[in-house]
Design an enzyme around this catalytic site. Sequence first.
Site, PDB file in Angstrom:
ATOM      1  N   THR A 100       0.816  -1.216  -0.013  1.00 58.03           N
ATOM      2  CA  THR A 100       0.204   0.016  -0.086  1.00 58.03           C
ATOM      3  C   THR A 100       0.778   1.224  -0.260  1.00 58.03           C
ATOM      4  OG1 THR A 100      -0.224   0.248   2.368  1.00 58.03           O
ATOM      5  CG2 THR A 100      -1.595  -1.184   1.555  1.00 58.03           C
ATOM      6  N   ILE A 159       2.727  -0.914   5.144  1.00 53.44           N
ATOM      7  CA  ILE A 159       2.064   0.346   5.443  1.00 53.44           C
ATOM      8  C   ILE A 159       3.117   1.243   5.331  1.00 53.44           C
ATOM      9  CG2 ILE A 159       1.849  -0.128   7.856  1.00 53.44           C
ATOM     10  CD1 ILE A 159      -0.699   1.422   7.932  1.00 53.44           C
ATOM     11  N   VAL A 198       6.639  -2.345   7.578  1.00 57.83           N
ATOM     12  CA  VAL A 198       6.584  -0.901   7.810  1.00 57.83           C
ATOM     13  C   VAL A 198       7.291  -0.182   6.508  1.00 57.83           C
ATOM     14  CG1 VAL A 198       6.864   1.299   9.017  1.00 57.83           C
ATOM     15  CG2 VAL A 198       6.236  -0.977  10.169  1.00 57.83           C
ATOM     16  N   LYS A 199       6.808   0.508   5.623  1.00 58.35           N
ATOM     17  CA  LYS A 199       7.427   1.296   4.608  1.00 58.35           C
ATOM     18  C   LYS A 199       7.926   2.619   4.966  1.00 58.35           C
ATOM     19  CE  LYS A 199       5.746   0.940   0.476  1.00 58.35           C
ATOM     20  NZ  LYS A 199       4.629   1.166  -0.769  1.00 58.35           N
ATOM     21  N   ILE A 200       9.372   2.489   4.682  1.00 55.12           N
ATOM     22  CA  ILE A 200      10.253   3.896   5.045  1.00 55.12           C
ATOM     23  C   ILE A 200      10.918   4.194   3.643  1.00 55.12           C
ATOM     24  CG2 ILE A 200      12.045   4.783   6.225  1.00 55.12           C
ATOM     25  CD1 ILE A 200      11.541   2.745   8.610  1.00 55.12           C
TER      26      ILE A 200
END
EC number: 2.2.1.2
Length: 375
Positions: free
Chosen positions: A46, A110, A141-143
């Site tokens: 996403t 996310i 977790v998207k960074i």
Amino acid sequence: MTQNENLAALSAAGVSVWLDDLSRERLSSGNLAELVETRSVVGVTTNPTIFQGALASGHAYEAQLTELVSRGAGVDDVVRELTTDDVRNACDLLTPVYDATGGQDGRVSIEVDPRLAHDTDRTIAQAHELWKIVDRPNLLVKIPATLAGLPAITSVIADGISVNVTLIFSVERYEAVISAYLAGLEQARQIGRDLSRIRSVASFFVSRVDSEIDGRLEKLGTEEARGLLGQAGVANARLAYASFERVFGGSNDLWNGLKTAGAHVQRPLWASTGVKNPDYSDTMYVSELVAPNTVNTMPEKTMQAFADHGEVRGDTVSGTADEAQRVFSALADAGVDLADVFVKLEEEGVDKFEKSWNELLEATSQQIDAARQRS
């Protein structure tokens, strides 16, 4: 139900098929479950643009939003709860895949608030917050791979949080991402964490590279420049994969020690794989990027196109680095400022996600106002 042959062949070639989309409607209608059963989907990604589109359409979120408003929730709280609920439910749906693949797939991503892309400390804090709220081991977790994002990646990995590093455009930045991942694993090892529980992918964007470079080639207008149209995106990804092989293929001492301690490779993920130029094959960013230990996250349109007429011709990436480098040398010779290309793409990528996030907040604020008027 049976799996589509073309996508099953892609999976068998070592490419994990992930869907680049998520919405409450996909979950409640059974569409995502069906894609898992018939399209070899083993993961979901996403981003702010996807969530902005999901929350702006239909009525799937109306009841929950009304309930949150009745409790006095503000716009940031509403957005956080709606999006994390979707991601948690998708994680639960994909738990059987997660279990069957030993944690490699069955992953849902996310993203941290894109407004924090240049703030290391707040990115770290929000990564921890999202990890705690979703509370599922198959979360990523998207960074973003900004300069401020790199130390955040190291810190979050060291804390045992699995990460999808996003918005990678250049091989140079990709190699810095690998280094950040290894540094995080090394810190995790030093404090006694179980490295086998930490996973990461590195999202390398493809079609946006072609869009930007093709525009510059068209502007140059020479025969030499026109002969390079549509080649940069795939060549760039293939050079990135060569870097992946150099580090994780056994010649890196730091990685070898981490691998012995139970660490997993950081798989390259081909992102932005929807073809934007109608003159190109609508499956080119899938069929031309088949290689072991990779992920391809596709918009549903691209996935269905590959299901219909995509071809798997074996590994189309390994051993292509020299050819890919010749493409980039030719681009430079033709007059393309590659350093400027990658700076612009990163800036535009962050700006696009920030714009989508602000639009999401604005639309949600309007829905909150409407809910208050109804109550």
